[in-house]
Write an enzyme that holds these catalytic residues in place. Sequence first.
Site, mmCIF file in Angstrom:
data_model
loop_
_atom_site.group_PDB
_atom_site.id
_atom_site.type_symbol
_atom_site.label_atom_id
_atom_site.label_comp_id
_atom_site.label_asym_id
_atom_site.label_seq_id
_atom_site.Cartn_x
_atom_site.Cartn_y
_atom_site.Cartn_z
ATOM 1 N N ILE A 1 0.829 -1.206 0.000
ATOM 2 C CA ILE A 1 0.000 0.000 0.000
ATOM 3 C C ILE A 1 0.864 1.256 0.000
ATOM 4 O O ILE A 1 0.502 2.276 -0.600
ATOM 5 C CB ILE A 1 -0.978 -0.003 1.202
ATOM 6 C CG1 ILE A 1 -2.024 1.112 1.052
ATOM 7 C CG2 ILE A 1 -0.229 0.152 2.517
ATOM 8 C CD1 ILE A 1 -2.966 0.918 -0.100
ATOM 9 N N SER B 1 11.053 -0.041 8.368
ATOM 10 C CA SER B 1 10.298 -1.235 7.993
ATOM 11 C C SER B 1 11.180 -2.450 8.235
ATOM 12 O O SER B 1 12.401 -2.387 8.067
ATOM 13 C CB SER B 1 9.892 -1.173 6.520
ATOM 14 O OG SER B 1 9.050 -2.260 6.178
ATOM 15 N N ARG B 2 10.570 -3.559 8.609
ATOM 16 C CA ARG B 2 11.351 -4.774 8.851
ATOM 17 C C ARG B 2 11.985 -5.301 7.571
ATOM 18 O O ARG B 2 13.060 -5.892 7.609
ATOM 19 C CB ARG B 2 10.460 -5.853 9.469
ATOM 20 C CG ARG B 2 10.067 -5.596 10.919
ATOM 21 C CD ARG B 2 9.263 -6.745 11.468
ATOM 22 N NE ARG B 2 8.036 -6.972 10.710
ATOM 23 C CZ ARG B 2 7.240 -8.028 10.869
ATOM 24 N NH1 ARG B 2 7.562 -8.975 11.732
ATOM 25 N NH2 ARG B 2 6.133 -8.147 10.171
ATOM 26 N N LYS C 1 -5.753 3.170 7.478
ATOM 27 C CA LYS C 1 -6.959 2.504 7.988
ATOM 28 C C LYS C 1 -6.732 1.011 8.131
ATOM 29 O O LYS C 1 -5.931 0.441 7.376
ATOM 30 C CB LYS C 1 -8.153 2.810 7.081
ATOM 31 C CG LYS C 1 -8.100 2.162 5.686
ATOM 32 C CD LYS C 1 -8.659 0.751 5.681
ATOM 33 C CE LYS C 1 -8.429 0.045 4.393
ATOM 34 N NZ LYS C 1 -8.806 -1.384 4.408
ATOM 35 N N ASP D 1 -11.438 -5.764 6.633
ATOM 36 C CA ASP D 1 -10.395 -4.865 6.137
ATOM 37 C C ASP D 1 -10.885 -4.111 4.904
ATOM 38 O O ASP D 1 -10.779 -2.884 4.862
ATOM 39 C CB ASP D 1 -9.112 -5.633 5.840
ATOM 40 C CG ASP D 1 -8.008 -4.727 5.318
ATOM 41 O OD1 ASP D 1 -7.376 -4.033 6.136
ATOM 42 O OD2 ASP D 1 -7.794 -4.699 4.094
#
Length: 308
Positions: free
Chosen positions: A14, A36-37, A90, A168
């Site tokens: 996203i 971020s991992r 969201k 979702d």
Amino acid sequence: MSPINLAIVGVGKIVRDQHLPAVAKNGDYRLIAAASRHGTVDGIDNFTSIDAMLATVPAIEAVSLCMPPQYRYEAAEKALSAGKHVFLEKPPGATLSEVADLESLAAARGLTLFASWHSRYAPAVEAAKAFLAGTTIRSMRVIWKEDVRHWHPNQEWIWQAGGLGVFDPGINALSIVTHILPRPVFLTAATLEFPENRDAPIAATMTFTDARGLDLAAEFDWRQTGKQSWDIVAETDAGEMVLSEGGAKLSIDGKLVHEEPEQEYPMLYKHFAELVKAGKSDVDLAPLRHVADAFMLGRRKFVEAFYD
């Protein structure tokens, strides 16, 4: 004002598809870091944790949090405690209580907290809201059906407790409905279908009403193949309203009356910049509250196992 120094946390699909292009085209922002991992963003400082990012790049003024909702509270609390404005992808969190706590923390520190609902910025949503405001609504049907294997391939977090499952995408529909209806609605019944090997539902049916007895029903399903369905149909005294393609098109009695190019994420970031400059927050929890109500009031039905 100079551009807002922005950081993004959770560099996944996203972010690459929507957040990065929207930020790149908005002069109100300067993207300076990411955490971020696994993912990275070219041309800026990258970290594997928000802790390392906040400790190393004090110039960050705002943080956009795009990791799964189960992990968002901890990151948001750290960002707000470090004096950063926060944009929440969201759904804004895994529970209502944690988002309420973040809202209190942001207010206490004089920071902006934005619970974003991208589908509210679909091209025809405002036109639908204006149409419904000028007539009497007899009934409304929400049909939100898509193929989870296409949109969320191999995303295990979405099937875990707190990942919301079919809600979702379904929460996108609820974010539109709660925005375009002239009065609040509340859940009266729901059935949630859980695959026998998953902790989140793959389908749901819900009925709602309001203080005047509105007939509102919603169907969410993640098993649809072929053409995807993201439609809201209302029977009104002024004719049948169809808000289709996730809010992209508005038709009245079969006639297309509104269609524009999609600009959901650019509009989200425009609004976030306006909130930061004005020293305000925007934390509407109505869509998430309806999902919580469905889990609380809904009847559970177990269906066949789901495998990617």
